[in-house]
Motif scaffolding. Structure first.
Motif, PDB file in Angstrom:
ATOM      1  N   SER A 200     -10.904  19.744  -9.841  1.00  0.00           N
ATOM      2  CA  SER A 200     -10.511  18.572 -10.638  1.00  0.00           C
ATOM      3  C   SER A 200     -11.529  17.446 -10.488  1.00  0.00           C
ATOM      4  N   GLY A 201     -11.884  16.867 -11.640  1.00  0.00           N
ATOM      5  CA  GLY A 201     -12.783  15.714 -11.626  1.00  0.00           C
ATOM      6  C   GLY A 201     -14.267  16.060 -11.592  1.00  0.00           C
ATOM      7  N   LYS A 202     -14.593  17.330 -11.349  1.00  0.00           N
ATOM      8  CA  LYS A 202     -16.016  17.719 -11.305  1.00  0.00           C
ATOM      9  C   LYS A 202     -16.566  17.848 -12.726  1.00  0.00           C
TER      10      LYS A 202
ATOM     11  N   ARG B 110      -9.130  16.978 -15.694  1.00  0.00           N
ATOM     12  CA  ARG B 110      -9.822  15.678 -15.765  1.00  0.00           C
ATOM     13  C   ARG B 110     -11.318  15.819 -15.503  1.00  0.00           C
ATOM     14  N   MET B 111     -11.914  16.818 -16.101  1.00  0.00           N
ATOM     15  CA  MET B 111     -13.341  17.071 -15.851  1.00  0.00           C
ATOM     16  C   MET B 111     -14.190  16.521 -16.997  1.00  0.00           C
TER      17      MET B 111
END
Ligand code: DGY
Length: 318
Positions: free
Chosen positions: A146-148, A170-171
């Motif tokens: 996540s987020g990467k 959420r990437m």
């Protein structure tokens, strides 16, 4: 008029066989094993229509056996197994199976991405040995997803479906491709040059067709340009990656890991790959769901019906 002869090179799911129109004459019932060179030549010699698989090499010499062939319906979206120029010269239509396998292939891309970064296969194997001693704070730590940043090379149907799924993690999504694409409302997809994409991606996923231009698109130089913490995922075609260079990058830690569904010399897999813990290896499962494999067969039959009835094939590639 003779009943049109249909040659199917490999056994297809039962609902597809049941959907074959009765007016077709099915040449010997297909088997699950790859056809021999003789079987292929005999099938091509007699058929009005062929459904072939990505494992069948349809070259000019094989096409020269055909006498009444009107359409080759490739049971795949990628059609690098067919000499389309030679088919065109003979007036033979070639069709493929786009759209119906987009979701299955995008889902499998995510399965590989998660499996390699969260060490799913290693963990499963450990539990099965019966030697897992129980939870520990430092045990089998993987890499956060996540987020990467997700980098995609080839933003066609499958690349875009992979990008859409990144929203749930959420990437940020970046891509390199021949054209700019518009993301669905609320999503941001940033187009980058290949060097920038290589340098900035935490996960790099390949979705290009195999052509002369994409052969070894990812080699030693590109792997060296990636982050040592990054992962490479390939559900497109094996020869897009220089497998020897990838093996070396995985061994030396030039990248953190890889998830592969396809190989340079299928079904052979580079010997060194199978001993590495930081790679997840699948047997070309991209489109392998019951629903998708049935839909692919129905698309092939639909294209064949069109051509045999004198209409344009909806999924003609040439
Ligand atoms: C395709 O259709 O090209 C896929 O690789 C099949 O799984």
């Amino acid at each position: 008029m003779d009943r049109p002869a249909l040659y199917i090179t490999r056994l297809l799911p039962q609902p597809v066989l049941e959907a074959i129109p009765r007016q077709y004459r099915l040449l010997p019932l297909p088997s699950d094993a790859p056809p021999t060179a003789t079987e292929l030549r005999e099938g091509f010699a007699e058929a009005d229509a062929v459904i072939c698989s990505l494992t069948d090499r349809i070259d000019a010499s094989l096409l020269s056996c055909s006498t009444r062939l009107k359409i080759i319906a490739n049971y795949a979206v990628g059609y690098n197994n067919i000499d389309v120029a030679a088919a065109a010269q003979r007036g033979i239509v070639v069709s493929n199976t786009p759209d119906v396998l987009t979701d299955a292939t995008a889902d499998l891309t995510w399965a590989l991405l998660l499996a390699v970064s969260r060490r799913i296969v290693e963990g499963d194997a450990w539990v099965r040995t019966g030697t897992w001693p129980g939870w520990k704070p430092t045990q089998m730590l993987g890499s956060e997803v996540s987020g990467k940043t997700l980098g995609i090379i080839g933003m066609g149907r499958i690349g875009q479906a992979v990008a859409q799924r990144a929203a749930g993690f959420r990437m940020p999504v970046m891509y390199a491709g021949r054209q700019s694409v518009s993301p669905p409302p609320g999503m941001v997809w940033i187009r980058r040059s290949l060097p920038d994409l290589l340098a900035e991606s935490d996960f790099l996923s390949l979705h290009v067709p195999l052509t002369e231009a994409t052969h070894h698109l990812i080699g030693a130089r590109e792997l060296a340009a990636m982050k040592p913490s990054s992962f490479l995922i390939n559900t497109s075609r094996g020869p897009v990656i220089d497998e020897a260079a990838l093996l070396s990058a995985l061994k030396t830690g030039a990248i953190a890991g890889a998830g592969l569904d396809v190989y340079e010399q299928e079904p052979t897999v580079s010997a060194g790959l199978v001993t590495l813990p930081n790679v997840v290896l699948l047997p070309h499962l991209g489109s392998a769901t019951v629903e998708t494999r049935v839909r692919m067969g129905l698309v092939c039959l639909n294209n064949i019906a069109a051509v045999l009835e004198g209409r344009a094939a909806p999924n003609r590639v040439i």
